[in-house]
Design a protein around this motif. Structure first.
Motif, short mmCIF file in Angstrom:
data_model
loop_
_atom_site.label_atom_id
_atom_site.label_comp_id
_atom_site.label_asym_id
_atom_site.label_seq_id
_atom_site.Cartn_x
_atom_site.Cartn_y
_atom_site.Cartn_z
N ALA B 35 13.01 22.68 -52.12
CA ALA B 35 13.52 23.27 -50.89
C ALA B 35 12.76 24.54 -50.56
O ALA B 35 13.28 25.45 -49.95
CB ALA B 35 15.02 23.57 -50.99
N ALA B 204 20.49 13.19 -56.94
CA ALA B 204 21.09 14.52 -56.78
C ALA B 204 20.02 15.45 -56.25
O ALA B 204 18.86 15.37 -56.63
CB ALA B 204 21.63 15.04 -58.11
N ASN B 206 19.97 19.57 -55.08
CA ASN B 206 20.51 20.86 -54.65
C ASN B 206 19.45 21.92 -54.86
O ASN B 206 18.30 21.61 -55.20
CB ASN B 206 21.80 21.18 -55.39
CG ASN B 206 21.61 21.25 -56.90
OD1 ASN B 206 20.55 21.65 -57.38
ND2 ASN B 206 22.62 20.83 -57.64
N ALA B 207 19.83 23.14 -54.67
CA ALA B 207 18.83 24.21 -54.69
C ALA B 207 18.23 24.40 -56.08
O ALA B 207 17.18 25.01 -56.23
CB ALA B 207 19.44 25.51 -54.20
N ASN B 208 18.90 23.90 -57.11
CA ASN B 208 18.38 24.04 -58.45
C ASN B 208 17.33 23.00 -58.78
O ASN B 208 16.37 23.27 -59.44
CB ASN B 208 19.50 23.87 -59.46
CG ASN B 208 20.11 25.17 -59.82
OD1 ASN B 208 19.42 26.04 -60.31
ND2 ASN B 208 21.38 25.33 -59.53
N GLN B 209 17.61 21.78 -58.37
CA GLN B 209 16.74 20.69 -58.77
C GLN B 209 17.01 19.46 -57.94
O GLN B 209 17.98 19.36 -57.22
CB GLN B 209 16.99 20.36 -60.24
CG GLN B 209 18.44 20.01 -60.50
CD GLN B 209 18.79 20.12 -61.97
OE1 GLN B 209 17.93 20.27 -62.80
NE2 GLN B 209 20.05 20.03 -62.28
N ILE B 211 17.00 15.33 -58.52
CA ILE B 211 16.96 14.31 -59.57
C ILE B 211 16.75 12.95 -58.92
O ILE B 211 17.44 12.59 -57.96
CB ILE B 211 18.25 14.31 -60.39
CG1 ILE B 211 18.48 15.71 -60.99
CG2 ILE B 211 18.21 13.25 -61.48
CD1 ILE B 211 19.74 15.83 -61.80
N VAL B 235 12.97 14.75 -62.77
CA VAL B 235 13.71 15.94 -62.36
C VAL B 235 12.70 16.96 -61.86
O VAL B 235 11.81 17.38 -62.59
CB VAL B 235 14.51 16.55 -63.53
CG1 VAL B 235 15.29 17.77 -63.04
CG2 VAL B 235 15.46 15.52 -64.12
N VAL B 237 12.33 20.57 -60.95
CA VAL B 237 13.11 21.80 -61.15
C VAL B 237 12.56 22.90 -60.26
O VAL B 237 11.34 23.11 -60.19
CB VAL B 237 13.03 22.25 -62.62
CG1 VAL B 237 13.79 23.55 -62.81
CG2 VAL B 237 13.59 21.17 -63.53
#
Ligand SMILES: Nc1ncnc2c1ncn2[C@@H]1O[C@H](COP(=O)(O)OP(=O)(O)OP(=O)(O)O)[C@@H](O)[C@H]1O
Ligand SMILES: Nc1ncnc2c1ncn2[C@@H]1O[C@H](COP(=O)(O)OP(=O)(O)OP(=O)(O)O)[C@@H](O)[C@H]1O
Ligand SMILES: [Mg+2]
Ligand SMILES: [Mg+2]
Ligand code: NI
Lengths: 335, 574, 302, 332, 332
Positions: B35, B204, B206-209, B211, B235, B237
């Motif tokens: 992102a 999945a 989101n701002a973290n990762q 998947i 993943v 990251v």
């Protein structure tokens, strides 16, 4: 006989808050005249909050009356500018209560004396200025060499207050307003300072308005007295008459409460009603809620009644006596 | 806000239930910015700006063909073949693979291709709109698996430039049946609902990762494009804001299997600290492979005093390429004199006698402060008390516009070199740097030549006079030189319709190179290397100079990341 | 002419130690102030001696050998770009001081000016100045500074503009402090006495009130310098500062983006960090000390 | 508290927000830069964008963002949008709206900042109070001194040092990320502890970075308060030291600090810009950092404005709370 | 229990050789020099002296509340049969208020502004009688308020809602909560006007009678002393120069300083006569040699400048510290 100072129906209300105005009437309808050629000592007495300091501030021109005028030598003091203002400043001086607060901690105590000398051009040269300062200090019982060049915190309260008096002496004003000048000085010094003040009046023709809640000293120094309660005059007249024979219940209470240093002159037995916290609400005699002799009549404002030629009280107990117009109050005071 | 209303908000993608457990040794962990350049949840390649292929979306959408840059050959993908059907390069036929399927089970057909192409022709927000406008006459589906493209003019490079994915360019094919069903296909972000042809599904994001899990029914296995991929889960990251140190350390700790490319020193240290990690060149300097983006010190050739060729030459002479190699790259030979990357075919061109003769004549790589000073004096400059060149009382402003994240090391070094030659140089890393280049307000800028991969034409074409708009207006796609020379333009126009291997093309191109050096249109400075760390702890068969594998470049974030990832093999480590 | 008896001479007037001795004694009691002053003096000495002895050209890239750890030749080492960190520290410290003093001085000046105007003249002037200050106070200054710095043309970001950016939004603090102080001072009796002595409004402001506010102004100044140094550091660390200059924030930022720790060039980020900590720490200590000095309650007995 | 006062406070709150939004609106417009153009320029830089269309797209977007309208109209629209907490679209992550971005990142930031701010507030004030408390044992008072020195350590530097020593060297704690790789947030203890482990270092950086300020200001207040007559009289009353400390000393010294608490939030967010980035946490600071780096003006302005509003609202809340803590305010 | 106490005529307070020194920058100031006196229960002692003569210092020393730079250098303060100086910290804490209570000078600021009056009374009781049930504590507090003529509603008020006189009376109420044996009131009325002053003094008088405590009233207003106390002690430069019954003091002061003090008093009879004491109080830092008063003394002799006089007991039990009485008295 010219008037030195004339208060015409002066009132002062303090307002608080911009939107929700909350007015405290600190002084109401005071009229007073001081004569130019009859230097006198007038005591203004009263409890805390009775408007004494307010009166002093008005006279000094630091605040303006809400209604009424203050005339100094024929001129309204709120219209004074430039030279006139400076002259007025020089001629109306003050000694304040707190002998520490009047000193600017940044300067040595000399500052208190050199500044007026400079601004009012009292001295022709530096040496002259120095001479004048030393003279004034000596006159109040201080050794100039112990005092000059020191910082205020290096001197004792008594020394500081004496410097204040020396300042008044140096300026030789026409009117000196002394707002509780000895209340923060210990007993042994009081006499000395009051003595100096009285000399000032006697020897130099300075009129003095002595403000205090201490009737003992008032009795000793003043010729006449005005007793204030919540901004209004309760009783006035010759100091002997008022203190030895108080007529207004409020003055009686005050006199009764004087702690005379005399084992045989005890506090009276009159019970004291605590003063309620809220301001003197409504009309009428402001003392009536605490007055042991309050009557229905007291709900309306009592005028001044003449007790004797030099004694007047504002209380319906004396409504058989002739009334005194407010403006004539000064005539009841001995010079 | 008027026009933007009605756009669906970008949103996180949360797994429907608990995530299936995939052991670490079947998971590929990549350190990258998630992102960073996109809005989250945007999977539709047509939503621009907002879409990027770089964050794993390259595993969703596939092209007709990939290009194996290190082998110099095409890799058929959705298309089995893609041939010009006329010698003058005005028509092209595409044949699709019969097994190709979207993730919802529908086959990939010529309808999808036609839709994709026509979309580019019609919609001006899409990236290849201009190419299609300029070249394409019509696109027709001849049958379910055959598409015919007719060109308005000879388009010998269209197949390579547009229809093939390599590095960060090329066109992915989108599903017609889904796009057409959207009210506005350029505004439907896609999320995890959009059918795709690639081997992975987003589970999945989101701002973290982000998947992505392997889907069991990817068409590529059956079609023989690839063996069954061993990576069950990818993943990505987010390391976007983290300092390089941290990313490096996480690699060393085997937390990551690969990551963004690194500066030379860092990757050297990574290799030293974790023997499992290798680079493109193994454990040897320069650790990276050649990217398509050599960097030059561009000049605005219309802006005084840069309009004086003596000044431009003086700047060129002030640059000490050996020192650049020494300071920044530990002695690896990165500095260059060419405006294109030396991929096999281009290396051949550079090594040709004609080009060598031109280079000998103009000595583009020469470092000579005295000569530089002489030229400046000739151009009317004098040195002021600070030792800086000055003319008419005004100091020569040699501020270099550059980009901090990629030029953080080179630009200050260049500025200092110029400074030592008496140019009042500084670096502007501001976000306005690019705008300054576009507007031509500034004279000097550090920028790449994102052009040639196979032959030198696109690189030279950057300097064609037709792009040299007057100062103050946009200069077009990264053509900042504003160089105008009819002689040069004529040569380019002559070789433009010719195929790359045509001797006439080679001859013309060499002449143009000579002019490029003679006029110092810009000053080529360095080749660009991708130094990507590959961790062999859990995964092997990473691409390298000795394991060219499919022959694509080795960046997992490039379009060609898909072939790289599907060919990884487990090491069996726990 | 007077009946008042003169007091006998005070035998030996009480000796008061010299003011320097008193100041030193004060510092001994006010250890924070002492430590702060010592650190600051050391930093100033470092900078001044450095400017006189070190070749400041070496604070810029490609001047010296690259990436050398601290040694006799390069006491603070050199960085990736070939800057001698000793020279860079000298120049950086000087520039930091410049920003700090410029921004701090200007901010304090504005604050003192507005504070005095507001408190002394009261009425609507006071009302508007106070309201504006109060409205601006909750706005996070650093963030707005980021907005401003980000909106500026990069070439316009110089050490001076950085200082001005800081000033732009940091004058409210001193204004409110000085205003409050003037308000209490104004009520003090010595002001009334000065009026009675014929001193004009301006005279009262400059000769009576201002000197008394000196400790407050000093404290406000130090606080302001702190804010300025901090803010400029922040802008630089965010990459919004003038890049070529060896500002401490810039050096840390450059070290970060070159992965200095990982590459083992620990001295590169650590040395400017320590310098920054010393600067800010000493300012904080001095500020605390001055607070004590200005607060009569707090002032230790003399 | 009177109704009038409530209204006054609310009007003030609106004024603060208006002032902040006006500053944020006009500052960028004073410079000649054009965010949209810059953004598209950058997009074009990564290649693949058709050159000739750049201007057309920009014009298109200008219209979409309403940038082609007169300044006052824009301003008016803008104020209207602010009222609805609509800060417009992010340029960099178009079509995400700034509100979306804030909503996504806010939970992380609230979690981290609220905890650290409260902790540093409590620790700092306690230490500050102790350091000025003459009856506290010397060693305890000495304990506070290093924290005063910490005032000089910006959270950024603290973060860098913590990351280096505890993360790199000692490998005690994870190097970054909000939680472990490959994990998906769930409502389980396992996830919670994983989350916490990742928050420790950034939290420490923020706490250490701001505790000193509290120590310092509380110390100043404390020194004033401990000279107050009522503290002395409390001792004359024979109260235990603990009670005097708590009820007479701290409670009074705290009052001004509470106002500071709201203001501090603005500063802490600024620190978070870098600290969150350092540790790869997807909070509002990271979002802002990214926006600054990528020149995503709408996002920068949106976040700055949002934080300002948050601080202003918090201050208003504090103004309402203060009378509960201080009867003198309640009655005036 | 106080019934018992009243029955005995034993001295309830014995102060022996109390010495306090302030260590200031400019030197040491011996603020209390060898002060001794005795007080029976139910007795009221007035303590007068110029400003700076050490009156407050003595009160604080008796409470063991001298703070640095001051130090109690020696002496005993025996209340009942406990020497306060020998108690440990905790013991002294318990002794305060329960054995010896202090009514502060600045009652204006002696009440915690953020706690209700009731709470401030309750916590004082709780600190001494931890086991006492809540209701009993409250009852005790209300009783105390009643005995100072305050309305029960004051219990729930805050300090700022009370007038100066009321605050002073609250302080008195707190002082008598635990029926202490000794009450020290340090200028309890110096900030009040005459009417309120009288009211407060009468209150003290009443409660003193109720609990039969010994009272030490500090002040410099001889008038107040005349109205209130049984015995007067005069301090000068840190020494007790004379102590006698109030009548003796007013009719026949012995020490020249006391004489000057008495003769400087105004009265109704001798209007307009001012008689100050010449000279200034000496600085404690540089005391004149010999008798500290000799430079101002009208009856000073040669030896006064060289030899320090010691306290002597005159026939009739008065104590004087002056060489004039060297012959008449036995040693004190
Ligand atoms: N600046 C002010 N603003 C509002 N109210 C004031 C102000 N100054 C005085 N007052 C009020 O005016 C009344 C009279 O006050 P003033 O100070 O004149 O009394 P005082 O007789 O001098 O009392 P004290 O003996 O305590 O000095 C009081 O009720 C006081 O609260
Ligand atoms: N904290 C202190 N530090 C230094 N000297 C002190 C301190 N407190 C009191 N002193 C000195 O001790 C002497 C006695 O002071 P003390 O307050 O006991 O006098 P006092 O008789 O109560 O005077 P007052 O009537 O003004 O209250 C004074 O000379 C004073 O300067
Ligand atoms: Mg008054
Ligand atoms: Mg005292
Ligand atoms: Ni008992």
């Amino acid at each position: 006989m010219a008037d030195l100072l004339q208060l015409e129906n002066v009132s002062k209300a303090y307002t608080r808050g911009l939107i929700n105005t909350h007015a405290t009437i600190a002084l109401r309808n005071i009229s007073l005249t001081l004569k130019e050629d009859e230097p006198t000592i007038l005591t203004v007495a009263g409890e805390s909050g009775s408007g004494k300091t307010t009166l002093a501030m008005l006279l000094l021109g630091f605040i303006l009356p809400t209604t009424g005028r203050i005339i100094y030598r024929g001129r309204n003091i709120s219209t004074l500018y430039g030279e006139d203002k400076l002259a007025y400043r020089r001629e109306v001086q003050a000694v304040f209560q707190d002998p520490f607060a009047v000193f600017n901690p940044f300067y040595t105590v000399d500052h208190l004396l050199t500044v007026p000398i400079k601004h009012f051009k009292l001295a022709k040269s530096r040496a002259d200025a120095r001479n004048k300062m030393e003279e004034a200090l000596t006159a109040v019982g201080l050794r100039p060499e112990d005092i000059l060049g020191r910082f205020p915190h290096q001197l004792s309260g008594g020394q500081r207050q004496r410097i204040n008096v020396a300042r008044a002496l140096l300026l030789k004003p026409r009117l000196l307003i002394a707002d509780e000048p000895v209340s923060m000085v210990d007993a042994s010094l009081r006499a000395t300072i009051l003595e100096t003040l009285r000399n000032l009046q006697r020897d130099h023709g300075v009129s003095i308005i002595y403000i205090t809640h201490d009737l003992t000293t008032a009795y000793h120094i003043a010729k006449s007295i005005i007793v204030l309660y919540r901004g209004g005059v309760m009783e006035a007249g010759d100091v002997d008459a008022v203190i030895k024979d108080p007529r207004h219940p409020y003055t009686q209470l005050l006199v009764d409460s004087i702690p005379w240093p005399n084992l045989d002159q005890r506090w009276g037995a009159q019970p004291i009603k605590a003063r309620e916290a809220s301001g003197g609400s409504g009309e009428g005699c402001r003392f009536r809620s605490r007055c042991p002799m309050a009557m229905d009549q007291c709900a309306s404002e009592p005028p001044l009644y003449e007790i004797s030629r030099r004694h007047t009280a504002s209380c319906f107990l004396y409504d058989q006596q002739p009334e005194v117009v407010k403006e004539r109050l000064s005539e009841m005071l001995p010079a | 806000q008027s026009g933007g209303a009605g756009l669906p908000a970008a949103q996180e993608i949360a797994p429907k239930g608990a995530l299936p457990v995939v052991p670490r040794n079947e998971t590929l962990v990549l350190g990258w910015g998630v992102a960073g350049g996109t809005s989250m949840g945007t999977t539709n390649p047509w939503v621009l700006p907002g879409y990027t292929h770089q964050e794993g979306n390259n595993l969703l959408f596939e092209p007709l063909m990939y290009f194996a840059i290190f082998k110099g050959e095409y890799i058929p993908w959705l298309a089995d073949s893609m041939e010009y059907t006329s010698p003058d390069f005005t028509s092209l036929e595409i044949k699709l693979n019969k097994d190709a399927k979207w993730s919802d089970g529908k086959p990939v057909t010529s309808k999808d291709v036609v839709y994709t192409f026509e979309g580019q022709m019609q919609r001006e927000t899409l990236p290849y709109h201009a190419h299609f406008q300029q070249f394409v006459e019509s696109v027709t589906a001849k049958d379910d698996l055959t598409v015919e493209v007719k060109f308005k003019q000879p388009a010998p490079r269209f197949k390579f430039e547009v229809l093939t994915e390599k590095f960060d360019t090329g066109l992915p094919i989108v599903p017609e049946h889904w796009e057409a069903a959207q009210a506005d296909p350029t505004k439907a972000v896609g999320l995890d609902q959009m059918p795709h042809s690639g081997p992975y599904d987003i589970v999945a994001w989101n701002a973290n990762q982000k998947i992505m899990d392997l889907r069991p029914d990817w068409w590529g296995v059956k079609a023989g494009r690839s063996p069954e991929p061993a990576v069950k889960r990818v993943v990505v990251v987010n390391v976007l804001n983290q300092p390089m140190d941290t990313v490096a350390q996480r690699l060393v700790n085997n937390e990551f299997d690969s990551s963004v490319d690194m500066r030379a020193q860092i990757i050297g240290n990574i290799l030293e600290q974790n023997k499992d990690i290798q680079s493109w060149t193994g454990t040897e300097s320069p650790y990276g492979y050649l990217d398509w983006w050599p960097n030059s010190l561009w000049m605005n050739d219309q802006l005084p005093p840069y309009n004086d060729v003596r000044v431009r030459k003086a700047i060129s002479l002030a640059i000490d390429r050996d020192k650049i190699d020494e300071v920044l790259y530990d002695g690896a030979k990165i500095a260059t004199i060419y405006p294109f990357p030396l991929y096999p075919n281009l290396q051949k061109f550079a090594d040709s006698d004609a080009v060598k003769a031109e280079a000998a004549k103009y000595e583009p790589g020469k470092f000579d402060l005295e000569e530089s000073a002489k030229l400046m004096t000739e151009a009317g400059f004098t040195k002021n008390s600070d030792g800086l060149w000055e003319k008419d009382g005004k100091t020569f402003d040699a501020t270099i516009q550059a980009f901090e994240n990629i030029h953080g090391d080179i630009a200050p070094v260049l500025a200092e070199m110029l400074r030592q030659a008496g140019f009042d140089a500084n670096v502007n890393f501001g976000t306005d740097a690019y705008q300054n280049m576009v507007d031509g307000k500034a004279g000097l800028y550090m920028f790449g030549h994102g052009a040639s991969l196979y032959d030198p034409f696109e690189a030279l074409n950057l300097f064609h006079g037709k792009y040299s708009n007057s100062i103050g207006s946009a200069a077009g796609n990264n053509r900042f030189s504003r160089y105008k020379n009819e002689e040069f333009d004529k040569i380019l126009d002559e070789i433009s319709p010719l195929g790359s291997d045509d001797p006439k093309f080679q001859e013309g191109a060499a002449k143009a190179m000579g002019i490029y050096w003679r006029d110092v249109i810009d000053v080529p400075v360095i080749q660009w290397l991708h130094r990507i760390p590959y961790n062999n702890h859990y995964w092997k068969n990473w691409p390298s100079s000795t394991n060219v594998a499919s022959g694509t470049n080795g960046a997992f974030w490039a379009h060609t990341g898909l072939p790289v990832i599907v060919s990884l093999q487990p090491t069996g480590a726990q | 002419m007077s009946t008042v008896a003169l007091s006998p001479p005070v035998e030996k007037s009480i000796e008061r130690p010299g003011s320097l001795v008193l100041f030193l004694r004060y510092l001994r009691r006010n250890k924070g102030l002492a430590l702060g002053v010592i650190i600051l003096l050391a930093l100033v000495a470092f900078t001044v001696i450095g400017l006189l002895t070190v070749n400041t050209k070496n604070a810029y890239p490609l001047s010296v050998a690259l990436k050398k750890p601290p040694s006799w030749k390069y006491p603070f080492g050199t960085d990736f770009f070939g800057r001698d960190l000793l020279a860079a520290m000298v120049v950086g410290m000087w520039q930091t001081a410049f920003i700090g003093v410029l921004a701090g001085g200007l901010g304090t000046l504005i604050g003192v000016f507005l504070g005095f105007i507001s408190a002394y003249f009261g009425r609507w002037i006071d009302g508007s100045i106070r309201t504006i200050c109060q409205i601006l106070t909750p706005i996070p200054v650093l963030l707005i500074q980021v907005v401003i710095a980000g909106s500026l043309d990069k070439r316009d970001v110089t050490i001076v503009t950085m200082a001005l950016i800081v000033v732009l939004l940091a004058w409210m603090g001193p204004t409110l402090v000085i205003r409050a102080q003037v308000l209490t001072m104004k009520e003090r009796q010595f002001v009334a006495v000065a009026k009675l002595s014929g001193v004009s409004d301006l005279g009262i402001i400059f000769k009576e009130i201002l000197p008394c506010l000196l400790p407050f102004i000093a404290a406000a100044f130090v606080a302001q310098v702190f804010v300025a140094v901090f803010a400029s550091f922040y802008l630089a660390v965010l990459g919004l500062g003038p890049l070529r200059e060896p500002l401490l924030g810039n050096i840390i930022w450059a070290a970060q983006s070159q992965g200095a720790f990982f590459n083992g060039w620990w001295w590169w980020p650590i040395i400017p960090s320590i310098a920054m900590i010393l600067i800010l720490g000493s300012l904080a200590l001095i500020n605390m000390g001055l607070d004590e000095l200005a607060n009569p309650r707090v002032r230790r007995s003399e | 508290m009177t109704f009038k006062l409530v209204i006054r406070r609310l009007v003030f709150l609106v004024l603060v927000i208006w002032a902040a939004s006006t500053i944020v609106f006009f500052i960028p417009r004073l410079s000649s830069r054009n965010a949209l153009r810059e953004r598209f320029g950058e997009l074009a830089r990564t290649g693949g964008f058709s050159p000739e269309d750049l201007e057309k797209i920009i014009a298109n977007m200008n219209q979409q963002f309403g940038l082609d309208q007169p300044l006052l109209t824009q301003y008016w629209h803008y104020l209207g949008n602010i009222v609805r907490l609509d800060f417009g679209y992010s340029l960099y992550r178009y079509p995400s709206t700034v509100s979306d971005l804030i909503a996504q990142s806010l939970p992380w930031t609230i979690g981290l900042l609220l905890v650290t701010t409260i902790l540093s507030f409590v620790i700092g004030n306690l230490l500050g109070a102790i350091s000025a408390w003459p009856r506290a044992p010397g060693w305890l008072r000495g304990f506070a001194t290093p924290f005063i020195l910490l005032t000089g350590v910006p959270p950024v530097i603290m973060g860098i040092l913590l990351l280096f020593f505890i993360g790199f060297r000692l490998k005690w704690l994870p190097l970054g990320g909000a939680y472990s790789v490959g994990v998906v947030p769930t409502w389980t203890w396992v996830f919670f502890f994983d989350l916490m482990r990742h928050q420790i270092l950034p939290a420490l950086a923020l706490i250490f970075g701001s505790v000193g300020g509290w120590v310092l200001s509380m110390r100043g207040m404390g020194i004033t308060i401990q000279g107050e007559d009522y503290v002395n009289f409390a001792e004359h009353k024979g109260l235990t030291a603990g009670r005097i400390f708590r009820d007479y000393y701290v409670r009074n010294a705290m009052l001004p600090q509470v106002t500071g608490f709201a203001l501090a939030l603005g500063t802490v967010v600024t620190s978070a810009i870098i600290v969150e980035g350092l540790f790869g946490l997807p909070g509002i600071g990271t979002m802002l950092n990214l926006a600054i780096r990528s020149n995503d003006f709408p996002t920068i302005y949106g976040i700055v404005l949002f934080i300002t509003i948050a601080v202003a609202v918090l201050m208003t809340v504090v103004e309402f709370i203060l009378p509960l803590l201080d009867p003198r305010i309640r009655h005036s | 229990m106080h019934a018992l106490r009243a029955a005995t005529a034993d001295p309830v307070l014995r102060v022996r050789n109390l010495e306090v020194t302030y260590y200031t920058d400019s030197g040491r100031a011996k603020a209390l020099d060898n002060v001794s006196f005795t007080l029976n229960s139910g007795e009221k002692l007035g303590m007068v002296g110029e400003s700076g003569s050490g009156k407050s210092t003595m009160a604080l020393a008796m409470m063991r509340m001298i703070k640095p730079p001051g130090r109690i250098e020696g002496g005993q303060v025996i209340v009942g049969d406990t020497d306060l100086m020998s108690l440990d910290q905790e013991g002294m804490r318990k002794a305060r208020l329960s054995k010896i209570a202090y009514i502060p000078q600045g009652a204006m600021n002696s009440l915690n502004p953020v706690m209700r009056i009731g709470a401030q009374m309750v916590d004082a009781v709780k600190s001494h009688l931890p086991g006492e049930p809540k209701a009993a504590i409250e009852a005790r507090c209300r009783r105390a308020l009643q005995s100072v003529d305050l309305d029960a509603s004051v219990f729930r008020m805050y300090a700022h809602e009370l007038s100066g006189g009321m605050k002073q009376r609250v302080c008195i109420a707190i002082g008598i909560l635990l029926d202490p044996h000794v009450i020290i009131a340090d200028e309890p009325t110096s900030a009040l006007d005459v009417v309120t002053q009288r009211q407060v003094m009468e209150t003290i008088d009443n409660v003193q009678k109720q609990i039969n405590a010994a009272v030490i009233l500090i002040g410099h207003d001889m008038g107040l002393m005349a109205q209130f106390v049984d015995k007067v002690a005069v301090m000068y430069a840190g020494r007790l120069v004379e102590m006698s019954t109030v009548r003796e003091m007013f009719t026949d002061p012995k020490h020249p300083y006391a004489r000057a003090l008495i003769s400087s008093l105004p009265s109704l009879e001798n209007k307009g006569v001012f008689q100050g004491i010449p000279g200034l109080a000496p600085s404690l830092l540089r005391l004149p040699s010999g008798c500290a008063f000799h430079p101002r003394c009208s009856s000073a002799m040669a030896m006064c400048g060289t030899t320090r006089p010691e306290p002597r007991i005159l026939p009739g039990g008065r104590s004087v510290t002056c060489h004039l009485y060297d012959g008449e008295a036995s040693h004190g």
